[in-house]
Design a protein around this motif. Structure first.
Motif, PDB file in Angstrom:
ATOM      1  N   ILE A   1       0.617  -1.137  -0.146  1.00  0.00           N
ATOM      2  CA  ILE A   1       0.064  -0.038  -0.067  1.00  0.00           C
ATOM      3  C   ILE A   1       0.807   1.240  -0.114  1.00  0.00           C
ATOM      4  O   ILE A   1       0.756   2.167  -0.970  1.00  0.00           O
ATOM      5  N   LYS A   2       1.747   1.307   0.884  1.00  0.00           N
ATOM      6  CA  LYS A   2       2.984   2.505   0.973  1.00  0.00           C
ATOM      7  C   LYS A   2       3.387   2.641  -0.437  1.00  0.00           C
ATOM      8  O   LYS A   2       3.664   3.972  -0.720  1.00  0.00           O
ATOM      9  N   THR A   3       3.855   1.688  -1.239  1.00  0.00           N
ATOM     10  CA  THR A   3       4.613   1.894  -2.509  1.00  0.00           C
ATOM     11  C   THR A   3       3.621   1.983  -3.588  1.00  0.00           C
ATOM     12  O   THR A   3       4.139   1.843  -4.734  1.00  0.00           O
ATOM     13  N   LEU A   4       2.237   2.148  -3.528  1.00  0.00           N
ATOM     14  CA  LEU A   4       1.560   2.166  -4.626  1.00  0.00           C
ATOM     15  C   LEU A   4       1.772   3.372  -5.544  1.00  0.00           C
ATOM     16  O   LEU A   4       2.340   4.278  -4.895  1.00  0.00           O
ATOM     17  N   PRO A   5       1.669   3.244  -6.690  1.00  0.00           N
ATOM     18  CA  PRO A   5       2.169   4.230  -7.774  1.00  0.00           C
ATOM     19  C   PRO A   5       1.388   5.496  -7.766  1.00  0.00           C
ATOM     20  O   PRO A   5       1.534   6.335  -8.500  1.00  0.00           O
ATOM     21  N   VAL A   6       0.040   5.379  -6.902  1.00  0.00           N
ATOM     22  CA  VAL A   6      -0.684   6.618  -7.094  1.00  0.00           C
ATOM     23  C   VAL A   6      -1.040   7.063  -5.489  1.00  0.00           C
ATOM     24  O   VAL A   6      -0.639   6.484  -4.605  1.00  0.00           O
ATOM     25  N   PRO A   7      -1.402   8.322  -5.347  1.00  0.00           N
ATOM     26  CA  PRO A   7      -1.609   8.666  -3.823  1.00  0.00           C
ATOM     27  C   PRO A   7      -2.580   7.918  -3.318  1.00  0.00           C
ATOM     28  O   PRO A   7      -3.651   7.366  -3.920  1.00  0.00           O
ATOM     29  N   VAL A   8      -2.412   7.424  -2.079  1.00  0.00           N
ATOM     30  CA  VAL A   8      -3.186   6.864  -1.126  1.00  0.00           C
ATOM     31  C   VAL A   8      -3.795   7.534   0.094  1.00  0.00           C
ATOM     32  O   VAL A   8      -3.202   8.162   0.623  1.00  0.00           O
ATOM     33  N   ILE A   9      -5.115   7.789   0.287  1.00  0.00           N
ATOM     34  CA  ILE A   9      -5.785   8.675   1.202  1.00  0.00           C
ATOM     35  C   ILE A   9      -6.553   7.725   2.009  1.00  0.00           C
ATOM     36  O   ILE A   9      -7.343   6.991   1.918  1.00  0.00           O
TER      37      ILE A   9
ATOM     38  N   CYS B   1      -0.400   4.942   4.516  1.00  0.00           N
ATOM     39  CA  CYS B   1      -1.129   5.865   3.445  1.00  0.00           C
ATOM     40  C   CYS B   1      -0.325   7.201   3.380  1.00  0.00           C
ATOM     41  O   CYS B   1       0.175   7.679   4.080  1.00  0.00           O
ATOM     42  N   ASP B   2      -0.631   8.082   2.181  1.00  0.00           N
ATOM     43  CA  ASP B   2       0.092   9.115   1.829  1.00  0.00           C
ATOM     44  C   ASP B   2      -0.540  10.343   2.861  1.00  0.00           C
ATOM     45  O   ASP B   2      -0.023  11.338   3.093  1.00  0.00           O
ATOM     46  N   TYR B   3      -1.910  10.419   2.813  1.00  0.00           N
ATOM     47  CA  TYR B   3      -2.465  11.400   3.296  1.00  0.00           C
ATOM     48  C   TYR B   3      -3.537  10.848   4.611  1.00  0.00           C
ATOM     49  O   TYR B   3      -4.395   9.755   4.211  1.00  0.00           O
ATOM     50  N   ARG B   4      -3.817  11.522   5.533  1.00  0.00           N
ATOM     51  CA  ARG B   4      -5.005  11.182   6.500  1.00  0.00           C
ATOM     52  C   ARG B   4      -5.903  12.162   6.842  1.00  0.00           C
ATOM     53  O   ARG B   4      -5.580  13.374   7.343  1.00  0.00           O
TER      54      ARG B   4
END
Ligand SMILES: CC[C@H](C(=O)O)C(=O)SCCNC(=O)CCNC(=O)[C@H](O)C(C)(C)COP(=O)(O)OP(=O)(O)OC[C@H]1O[C@@H](n2cnc3c(N)ncnc32)[C@H](O)[C@@H]1OP(=O)(O)O
Length: 250
Positions: free
Chosen positions: A90-98, A116-119
């Motif tokens: 999940i951390k290294t998914l190629p798109v932003p993870v909210i 995740c990238d954003y919380r």
């Protein structure tokens, strides 16, 4: 099914769907996360949102009614390892993870949101690395991710406090990207993201992934998992879990 995966408007949304036990993680939810990461690479969404059903909890961590049966480090390690690999994917998914933190995120639930990238945190949500109250550490990589996310002293304090922080404290220490009061706040955040083309978001995510690869983040996560497994087998951990489950039965 203990989770839902939906694609709408180029956004892939994963919803943990076990509200009766505060969206605790079992093997079924782990399978769902593994399906999610495969889908991202196949369906090419602009963003991924991870959230949960109900308003009481985002995720209460590992399902203690299941994982309490794991007694030794050899028994605990495979579960911890599997979920650590889920969170690294999940951390290294190629798109932003909210992470849309719809309620309490504690223990492994806080680790998931930290990966995740954003919380985006609802006002009533309380979040924290409460593993310390069970005499263990984070064990899915969340401690390593927190040190990547927060200023050192704030990361160490959040881990060793082992308590759930209210939303205003989460914003103050930098864990929460934004406190969201209603759906309009969430839409406004998504709208701000949509102003930038997907390939730009992907290119910036590549910079972060290269940094994590160069700094050996994956190895640091593995050490965290192994240390948690060692702490897991202590009687004091099993007694703390038994106490929680005994209280639940009352
Ligand atoms: C490496 C990660 C690590 C691991 O997997 O070992 C961890 O995640 S360790 C941390 C494990 N999680 C916890 O210790 C959190 C336990 N839950 C809570 O603190 C609270 O439930 C909370 C704050 C999430 C929500 O509190 P609330 O008052 O809203 O609900 P209840 O406590 O009354 O719970 C309702 C219902 O759900 C059951 N429940 C809640 N969390 C879990 C869980 N993690 N595993 C299993 N079951 C859980 C609780 O027992 C209640 O059941 P009921 O039958 O209705 O009494």
């Amino acid at each position: 099914m203990s989770y839902k995966i939906e694609m709408a408007d180029e956004i892939l949304t994963f919803t943990i769907d076990r509200p009766d036990i505060r969206n605790a993680i079992n093997e079924g939810v782990m399978e769902g996360f593994e399906e999610l990461t495969k889908k991202v690479h196949k369906s090419n969404p602009r963003f991924v949102i991870i959230t949960a059903s109900g308003s009481q909890a985002f995720c209460s961590g590992g399902d203690l009614s299941v994982f309490h049966e794991l007694k030794t480090k050899e028994q605990a390690y495979p579960m911890l390892k599997r979920m650590s690999e889920v969170l690294y994917a999940i951390k290294t998914l190629p798109v932003p993870v909210i992470a849309l933190v719809n309620g309490a995120a504690v223990g492994g639930g806080c680790e998931i949101a930290t990966a995740c990238d954003y919380r985006l945190v609802r006002e009533h949500a309380k979040c924290g690395f409460i593993q310390g109250t069970l005499a263990i550490t984070s064990g899915w990589g969340g401690g390593s991710y927190l040190f990547e996310t927060l200023q050192h002293d704030r990361a160490l304090k959040m881990l060793s406090d082992a308590r759930a922080y209210p939303a205003d404290e989460l914003l103050e220490n930098g864990w929460a990207t934004k406190i969201v009061r209603d759906d309009a706040d969430i839409e406004a955040f998504i709208h701000s993201m949509k102003k930038i083309r997907p390939e730009v978001h992907r290119a910036y995510k590549e910079i972060a992934i290269r940094k994590w690869q160069a700094s050996g983040l994956k190895d640091r996560v593995e050490s965290e998992v192994r240390r948690c497994a060692e702490l897991w087998e202590a009687d004091v951990h099993h007694e703390a879990v038994d106490n929680f489950l005994a209280k639940a039965k009352k």
